[in-house]
Structure formats: structure tokens, C-alpha cells
Design an enzyme around this catalytic site. Structure first.
Site, PDB file in Angstrom:
ATOM      1  N   GLU A  33       0.853  -1.195   0.000  1.00  0.00           N
ATOM      2  CA  GLU A  33       0.000   0.000   0.000  1.00  0.00           C
ATOM      3  C   GLU A  33       0.886   1.242   0.000  1.00  0.00           C
ATOM      4  O   GLU A  33       1.762   1.382   0.850  1.00  0.00           O
ATOM      5  CB  GLU A  33      -0.930  -0.002   1.218  1.00  0.00           C
ATOM      6  CG  GLU A  33      -1.784   1.253   1.366  1.00  0.00           C
ATOM      7  CD  GLU A  33      -2.635   1.570   0.132  1.00  0.00           C
ATOM      8  OE1 GLU A  33      -3.505   0.773  -0.218  1.00  0.00           O
ATOM      9  OE2 GLU A  33      -2.405   2.637  -0.488  1.00  0.00           O
ATOM     10  N   VAL A 233     -23.771  18.267 -19.745  1.00  0.00           N
ATOM     11  CA  VAL A 233     -22.773  19.285 -19.383  1.00  0.00           C
ATOM     12  C   VAL A 233     -21.764  19.411 -20.525  1.00  0.00           C
ATOM     13  O   VAL A 233     -21.213  18.429 -21.005  1.00  0.00           O
ATOM     14  CB  VAL A 233     -22.077  18.897 -18.060  1.00  0.00           C
ATOM     15  CG1 VAL A 233     -20.895  19.811 -17.777  1.00  0.00           C
ATOM     16  CG2 VAL A 233     -23.075  18.961 -16.913  1.00  0.00           C
ATOM     17  N   ALA A 266     -19.283  14.024 -10.318  1.00  0.00           N
ATOM     18  CA  ALA A 266     -19.618  12.684  -9.813  1.00  0.00           C
ATOM     19  C   ALA A 266     -20.203  11.868 -10.953  1.00  0.00           C
ATOM     20  O   ALA A 266     -21.355  11.441 -10.924  1.00  0.00           O
ATOM     21  CB  ALA A 266     -20.609  12.803  -8.653  1.00  0.00           C
ATOM     22  N   THR A 267     -19.371  11.702 -11.974  1.00  0.00           N
ATOM     23  CA  THR A 267     -19.845  11.033 -13.196  1.00  0.00           C
ATOM     24  C   THR A 267     -19.253   9.633 -13.331  1.00  0.00           C
ATOM     25  O   THR A 267     -19.103   9.116 -14.427  1.00  0.00           O
ATOM     26  CB  THR A 267     -19.471  11.870 -14.432  1.00  0.00           C
ATOM     27  OG1 THR A 267     -18.076  12.201 -14.349  1.00  0.00           O
ATOM     28  CG2 THR A 267     -20.272  13.142 -14.521  1.00  0.00           C
ATOM     29  N   ASP A 309     -12.741  -3.124  -7.808  1.00  0.00           N
ATOM     30  CA  ASP A 309     -13.102  -2.094  -8.796  1.00  0.00           C
ATOM     31  C   ASP A 309     -12.304  -2.194 -10.091  1.00  0.00           C
ATOM     32  O   ASP A 309     -12.706  -1.649 -11.113  1.00  0.00           O
ATOM     33  CB  ASP A 309     -12.847  -0.687  -8.222  1.00  0.00           C
ATOM     34  CG  ASP A 309     -13.922  -0.249  -7.249  1.00  0.00           C
ATOM     35  OD1 ASP A 309     -14.769  -1.087  -6.875  1.00  0.00           O
ATOM     36  OD2 ASP A 309     -13.906   0.930  -6.839  1.00  0.00           O
ATOM     37  N   HIS A 441     -42.178  -6.474  17.011  1.00  0.00           N
ATOM     38  CA  HIS A 441     -42.946  -5.234  16.928  1.00  0.00           C
ATOM     39  C   HIS A 441     -42.529  -4.320  18.073  1.00  0.00           C
ATOM     40  O   HIS A 441     -42.408  -4.799  19.202  1.00  0.00           O
ATOM     41  CB  HIS A 441     -44.439  -5.539  17.016  1.00  0.00           C
ATOM     42  CG  HIS A 441     -45.289  -4.306  17.034  1.00  0.00           C
ATOM     43  ND1 HIS A 441     -45.504  -3.553  15.901  1.00  0.00           N
ATOM     44  CD2 HIS A 441     -45.932  -3.690  18.059  1.00  0.00           C
ATOM     45  CE1 HIS A 441     -46.260  -2.513  16.221  1.00  0.00           C
ATOM     46  NE2 HIS A 441     -46.535  -2.568  17.529  1.00  0.00           N
TER      47      HIS A 441
HETATM   48  P1  NAD Z   1     -22.495   6.610 -10.759  1.00  0.00           P
HETATM   49  O1  NAD Z   1     -22.197   5.733 -11.894  1.00  0.00           O
HETATM   50  O2  NAD Z   1     -23.264   6.093  -9.597  1.00  0.00           O
HETATM   51  O3  NAD Z   1     -23.272   7.921 -11.264  1.00  0.00           O
HETATM   52  C1  NAD Z   1     -22.760   8.760 -12.255  1.00  0.00           C
HETATM   53  C2  NAD Z   1     -23.898   9.591 -12.787  1.00  0.00           C
HETATM   54  O4  NAD Z   1     -23.368  10.589 -13.617  1.00  0.00           O
HETATM   55  C3  NAD Z   1     -24.879   8.789 -13.626  1.00  0.00           C
HETATM   56  O5  NAD Z   1     -26.167   9.088 -13.195  1.00  0.00           O
HETATM   57  C4  NAD Z   1     -24.610   9.288 -15.036  1.00  0.00           C
HETATM   58  O6  NAD Z   1     -25.738   9.226 -15.873  1.00  0.00           O
HETATM   59  C5  NAD Z   1     -24.193  10.734 -14.763  1.00  0.00           C
HETATM   60  N1  NAD Z   1     -23.414  11.362 -15.824  1.00  0.00           N
HETATM   61  C6  NAD Z   1     -22.420  10.802 -16.542  1.00  0.00           C
HETATM   62  N2  NAD Z   1     -21.947  11.701 -17.427  1.00  0.00           N
HETATM   63  C7  NAD Z   1     -22.654  12.855 -17.253  1.00  0.00           C
HETATM   64  C8  NAD Z   1     -22.631  14.156 -17.867  1.00  0.00           C
HETATM   65  N3  NAD Z   1     -21.786  14.424 -18.856  1.00  0.00           N
HETATM   66  N4  NAD Z   1     -23.476  15.102 -17.435  1.00  0.00           N
HETATM   67  C9  NAD Z   1     -24.340  14.813 -16.421  1.00  0.00           C
HETATM   68  N5  NAD Z   1     -24.407  13.608 -15.814  1.00  0.00           N
HETATM   69  C10 NAD Z   1     -23.575  12.643 -16.228  1.00  0.00           C
HETATM   70  O7  NAD Z   1     -21.066   7.191 -10.311  1.00  0.00           O
HETATM   71  P2  NAD Z   1     -20.618   7.953  -9.001  1.00  0.00           P
HETATM   72  O8  NAD Z   1     -21.766   8.469  -8.227  1.00  0.00           O
HETATM   73  O9  NAD Z   1     -19.552   8.890  -9.449  1.00  0.00           O
HETATM   74  O10 NAD Z   1     -19.960   6.774  -8.165  1.00  0.00           O
HETATM   75  C11 NAD Z   1     -18.826   6.073  -8.678  1.00  0.00           C
HETATM   76  C12 NAD Z   1     -18.827   4.655  -8.210  1.00  0.00           C
HETATM   77  O11 NAD Z   1     -18.622   4.587  -6.813  1.00  0.00           O
HETATM   78  C13 NAD Z   1     -20.116   3.952  -8.524  1.00  0.00           C
HETATM   79  O12 NAD Z   1     -19.824   2.693  -9.082  1.00  0.00           O
HETATM   80  C14 NAD Z   1     -20.776   3.819  -7.205  1.00  0.00           C
HETATM   81  O13 NAD Z   1     -21.559   2.643  -7.124  1.00  0.00           O
HETATM   82  C15 NAD Z   1     -19.618   3.784  -6.233  1.00  0.00           C
HETATM   83  N6  NAD Z   1     -20.045   4.351  -4.953  1.00  0.00           N
HETATM   84  C16 NAD Z   1     -20.909   3.633  -4.189  1.00  0.00           C
HETATM   85  C17 NAD Z   1     -21.379   4.163  -3.025  1.00  0.00           C
HETATM   86  C18 NAD Z   1     -22.347   3.375  -2.197  1.00  0.00           C
HETATM   87  O14 NAD Z   1     -22.448   2.172  -2.396  1.00  0.00           O
HETATM   88  N7  NAD Z   1     -23.104   3.998  -1.296  1.00  0.00           N
HETATM   89  C19 NAD Z   1     -21.020   5.456  -2.639  1.00  0.00           C
HETATM   90  C20 NAD Z   1     -20.170   6.155  -3.448  1.00  0.00           C
HETATM   91  C21 NAD Z   1     -19.693   5.595  -4.614  1.00  0.00           C
END
Ligand code: NAD
Length: 462
Positions: A33, A233, A266-267, A309, A441
Site C-alpha cells: 500500500e 454538461v 460525480a460522473t 473495482d 414489533h
Molecule cells: P455513478 O455511476 O453512480 O453515477 C454517475 C452519474 O453521472 C450517472 O447518473 C450518469 O448518468 C451521470 N453522468 C455521466 N456523465 C454525465 C454528464 N456528462 N453530465 C451529467 N451527468 C452525467 O457514479 P458515481 O456516483 O460517481 O460513483 C462512482 C462509483 O462509486 C459507482 O460505481 C458507485 O456505485 C460507487 N459508490 C458507491 C457508493 C455506495 O455504495 N453507497 C457510494 C459512493 C460511490
């Protein structure tokens, strides 16, 4: 002779769990790591710190919205952001130190530094080369951006930057209504930011059961999150302390601009394989840049494996953990296996959203005959007492056999409730099996039972 039976590269939930299980099964194990602390993205800049901020901001929401009604009077607490950050950092520290303790307890060596694989059987870290019979790549993922958007972790941030902003922004723009966008968007909305989420698709949280996604969107809107779907976007212009997001609406190609103090990108995330030397080794990759593996996590090169991942499948900490345990068992000569049909997904907003198995949309598409058992938390006494009656439990069962095919919950503690259904699914249970199981309950779990009853003769409380 090799120094180790197994060297694992990466100490996130996939890597550290795999390392501990390997050691428990008698394999001489090391984990490489390069971060200062163990635990990978999840513990350092992902699941754990975001849950600390979600918890703290939810408490504030409760104080602001529900305390007075319960007879708890007085001024709502104000936000001391520096203290909230230090609470979050303390939570991270406790968890990462915990892994260090578990490594020592299980006699897993932590090799500090960044690894490269010069040839099968060897792992180079700094000046040193270590040898192992098996090398496991568990190097995780990193944030992915979109064209026209450059993350500077200052005004344009990934989830990593968003967890440690210097202050709560007045205006936060979020690109992507997925898990990260909605969890962190919720945090900042509760802390007083004006949050606008731009989502390319017409639905939030793509892949989620449509019924749940619709309800979820309504509830988020009630909490003050502005969500614009169908928004493509085009680019982000980052100024010194501000940013401008340019987007077009896909329905009419109209052009729009959103000003924000901070933009969270967050894409999605992409596999992190940089520096490992995979090209030189000839490790086969998928079209999406993941390491290709067989069903036993073996790559195209003998003695090199990959989990989490960095390979195909949902990027979820618990999926990686399960793969880590399964691979350790396989390498120890046992029959490790992951059931990919029963991997829950949870979004830790309020209310939480959790799902497992098939969505109604996917069953329709497959032409499978199914029935739906749905129960609203409005009919659950505990939820009403706790101001948590928003949402529902939905169980999907085979129309003929009654076998549970999937479940979707939006509501209080959904991320905990889902596991009852996961266990039931692992045992091939019918909805009736859940419905005939006595549930204490008053608990939220009764809503799960009621949804199971709704697959049969009907629930009692609706
Ligand atoms: P995500 O894949 O969950 O969501 C990305 C979103 O961005 C989608 O809805 C997509 O349609 C949108 N998007 C993509 N390009 C775009 C654009 N040009 N304009 C506007 N919207 C756009 O990805 P994330 O939220 O970044 O998370 C990444 C990964 O991390 C995922 O695989 C997720 O499952 C994981 N994660 C999981 C948890 C959890 O389990 N609670 C928490 C955080 C992250």
C-alpha cells in the site's frame, strides 16, 4: 523460493479482506500500500468519511426539523465545519488504524510504497523486489471526469475534494445524479448550501428500479436539492473562487449556465492500474479498461489475479470484499464463490435506498411473470414515531413459484433491512417464507414482512 505465497497490491476493502483471509487460511501474505494509511478509497476518501458527514448533517436536519415537535425546544445547533472535519478525520483514523491492527494480528506484512510487477512472481516496491507464488491486483478505482471538465480539487472537485472543502459552499453544482452526487449533495444541502444536480439521463440513479427512483427524486426535492435531468454538461470554466457550468437540455438543445462556488464531478469512476506495468506483462484488458479475469479472478497471465473495482462488475466495497474472500479460498485450495445475483446496493441518503436482485424494469424486459408486494412505511408504527414514514418496501417474486427475485427499499434503515431479503434470496426463499417469519414489533423490519405478505393474501396494515 518465493518470499510469500501471496502479495496483494492495494489495501482497500478488496485487498485487505483478501490479505486477512489468505493469512487465516495459512498462506504467507503481504499487502502493498502506497498511501500513508491502510483501507484504500473506502476508508480514507470514500464510504467511511462520507458516512461521518452524512451522519453529522442528518443530526442537524433532525434538530432543525423534528426536535421542536418532539418537545425538544431551543436553538438549533450551528455548524462548526472545522470540528465536523476533525470528527470525520478521527473516524477515518480509527478505521484505518483498525486495519493496521488486524494485519498485525493476522501476521500480514504491510509493504509500504507503490507496486510494479516487473514479471510474474515478482513485485517491485521502491528499491526492493519481493517474490510470491500468487500476485493479486486490488488497486481499485479513481474518479473519472467528462470532456471539458478538469478536476482541480479546488473549485472543481471529485468526491475526494468534496469531503474536505475548506468551507461549506453557498452554491454547489453537482454533475451526475448517481450515488456520490446524491450522497454528498445531500450533505451540503443539509449544511445550508444551495445544491443543483445536473444529470445527463432522464432519471436519477440509472439502473435503479424506476418506481423507487421517482419516489427518491420527489423526496430529495422536498429536502431542497434542485435536480435537472436530461442535462448534458458541455464544460466547466473554473475561475479563482467560482466556476461556471455550461450545459444544454437534451429535450430542446437550449443552452444554460449555472454559477457555483464549487462543482462536484460525480460522473463515475474508472479502474486504477497506473504504474503496475500491466502493458509490459501483456495482461489482457476489457474494452472498458478493466483487467479481464476468468471466473476464478485469474488474469491472462499465470500467477496474476485481480479483484474489486479494477475488474468488471459494480464498483462496491462489499463486492470487492466478497471477491477477496473467494479468491483467498481458491488459492488455499477451497471452493471460493461469489453470488453476483445477490449483491445489495445502498445509497446512504435520508431516507436510505437499498436494492438487491432484479428490478421491475428488468423483469418486464425479460418477459418474466412476476408479482409485486409493496408496503408503505406510512403503515409502520415505528417509522411514524421516528418521523421516518417516507418510502416503501417493494418485493418482486416469481408469479408461479413465489421465489423472491428482487427487492427495493426506500425508507428508514433501508441499508440494514435489505439484508434480511439477501439472506432469504441466498436460501432460495419464497415471499411466503418471509411473510410467515415472526418479526418483532415495533420495528422497521415489519415493513419487509408486510411487503412479503403483499405478495400473497395481502398486508395487514394498509
Ligand atoms: P455513478 O455511476 O453512480 O453515477 C454517475 C452519474 O453521472 C450517472 O447518473 C450518469 O448518468 C451521470 N453522468 C455521466 N456523465 C454525465 C454528464 N456528462 N453530465 C451529467 N451527468 C452525467 O457514479 P458515481 O456516483 O460517481 O460513483 C462512482 C462509483 O462509486 C459507482 O460505481 C458507485 O456505485 C460507487 N459508490 C458507491 C457508493 C455506495 O455504495 N453507497 C457510494 C459512493 C460511490
Amino acid at each position: 523460493m518465493a518470499n510469500y505465497d501471496v502479495i496483494i497490491i492495494g489495501s482497500g476493502p478488496g485487498g485487505y479482506v483478501c490479505a486477512i483471509r489468505c493469512a487465516q487460511l495459512g498462506l504467507k501474505t503481504a499487502c502493498v500500500e502506497g498511501r500513508e494509511t491502510l483501507g484504500g478509497t473506502c476508508l480514507n476518501v470514500g464510504c467511511i468519511p462520507s458516512k461521518a458527514l452524512l451522519h453529522a448533517s442528518h443530526q442537524l436536519h433532525e434538530a432543525e426539523h423534528n426536535f421542536a415537535q418532539m418537545g425538544l425546544k431551543g436553538k438549533s445547533p450551528s455548524v462548526d465545519w472545522a470540528q465536523m472535519q476533525s470528527y470525520k478525520d478521527d473516524v477515518i483514523g480509527q478505521n484505518t488504524k483498525g486495519i493496521e491492527f488486524l494485519f498485525k494480528k493476522n501476521k500480514v506484512d504491510w509493504i509500504k510504497g507503490w507496486a510494479r510487477i516487473p514479471e510474474p512472481g515478482a513485485v517491485e516496491v521502491g528499491e526492493e523486489t519481493h517474490t510470491a507464488k500468487h500476485i493479486i491486483i486490488a488497486s481499485g478505482s479513481e474518479p473519472a471526469s467528462i470532456p471539458g471538465v478538469e478536476i482541480d480539487e479546488n473549485t472543481v472537485v471529485s468526491s475526494t475534494g468534496a469531503l474536505s472543502l475548506p468551507k461549506v459552499p453557498k452554491k454547489l453544482a453537482v454533475i451526475g445524479a448517481g450515488v456520490i452526487g446524491l450522497e454528498l449533495g445531500s450533505v451540503y444541502a443539509r449544511l445550508g448550501a444551495e445544491v443543483t444536480v445536473l444529470e445527463y439521463l432522464d432519471q436519477i440513479t440509472p439502473g435503479m428500479d424506476t418506481d423507487v427512483a421517482r419516489n427518491f427524486r420527489t423526496l430529495l426535492k422536498k429536502q431542497g436539492l434542485e435536480i435537472v435531468t436530461g442535462a448534458a454538461v458541455q464544460g466547466v470554466e473554473a475561475l479563482k473562487t467560482k466556476a461556471k457550468v455550461a450545459y444544454t437540455l437534451r429535450k430542446d438543445d437550449s443552452e444554460h449556465q449555472l454559477d457555483a462556488d464549487v462543482v462536484l464531478v460525480a460522473t463515475g469512476r474508472k479502474p486504477f492500474t497506473q504504474g503496475l506495468g500491466l502493458d509490459g506483462l501483456g495482461v489482457e484488458m476489457t474494452k472498458r479498461g478493466q483487467i479481464a479475469t476468468d471466473a476464478h479472478y485469474k488474469t491472462s497471465v499465470d500467477g496474476i489475479y485481480a479483484i474489486g473495482d479494477v475488474i468488471e462488475g459494480p464498483m462496491l466495497a462489499h463486492k470487492a470484499e466478497d471477491e477477496g474472500m473467494a479468491l483467498a479460498e481458491i488459492l488455499a485450495g477451497q471452493a471460493g464463490h461469489v453470488n453476483y445475483d445477490v449483491i445489495p446496493g445502498v445509497i446512504y441518503t435520508h431516507p436510505e435506498v437499498a436494492s438487491v436482485g432484479k428490478t421491475e424494469d428488468s423483469l418486464k424486459e425479460a418477459g418474466r411473470a412476476y408479482k409485486v408486494g409493496k408496503f408503505s412505511f406510512m403503515g409502520n408504527g415505528r417509522a411514524k414515531a421516528n418521523f421516518a414514514a417516507d418510502g416503501f418496501v417493494k418485493i418482486l417474486a416469481d408469479a408461479e413459484t413465489d421465489r423472491i427475485l428482487g427487492a427495493h427499499i426506500i425508507g428508514p434503515a433501508a441499508g440494514e433491512l435489505i439484508h434480511e431479503i439477501c439472506v432469504a434470496m441466498e436460501f432460495g426463499a419464497a415471499a411466503e417464507d418471509l411473510a410467515r417469519t415472526c418479526h418483532a414489533h415495533p420495528t422497521y423490519s415489519e415493513a419487509v414482512r408486510e411487503a412479503a405478505l403483499a405478495c400473497g393474501d395481502g398486508p395487514i396494515h394498509s
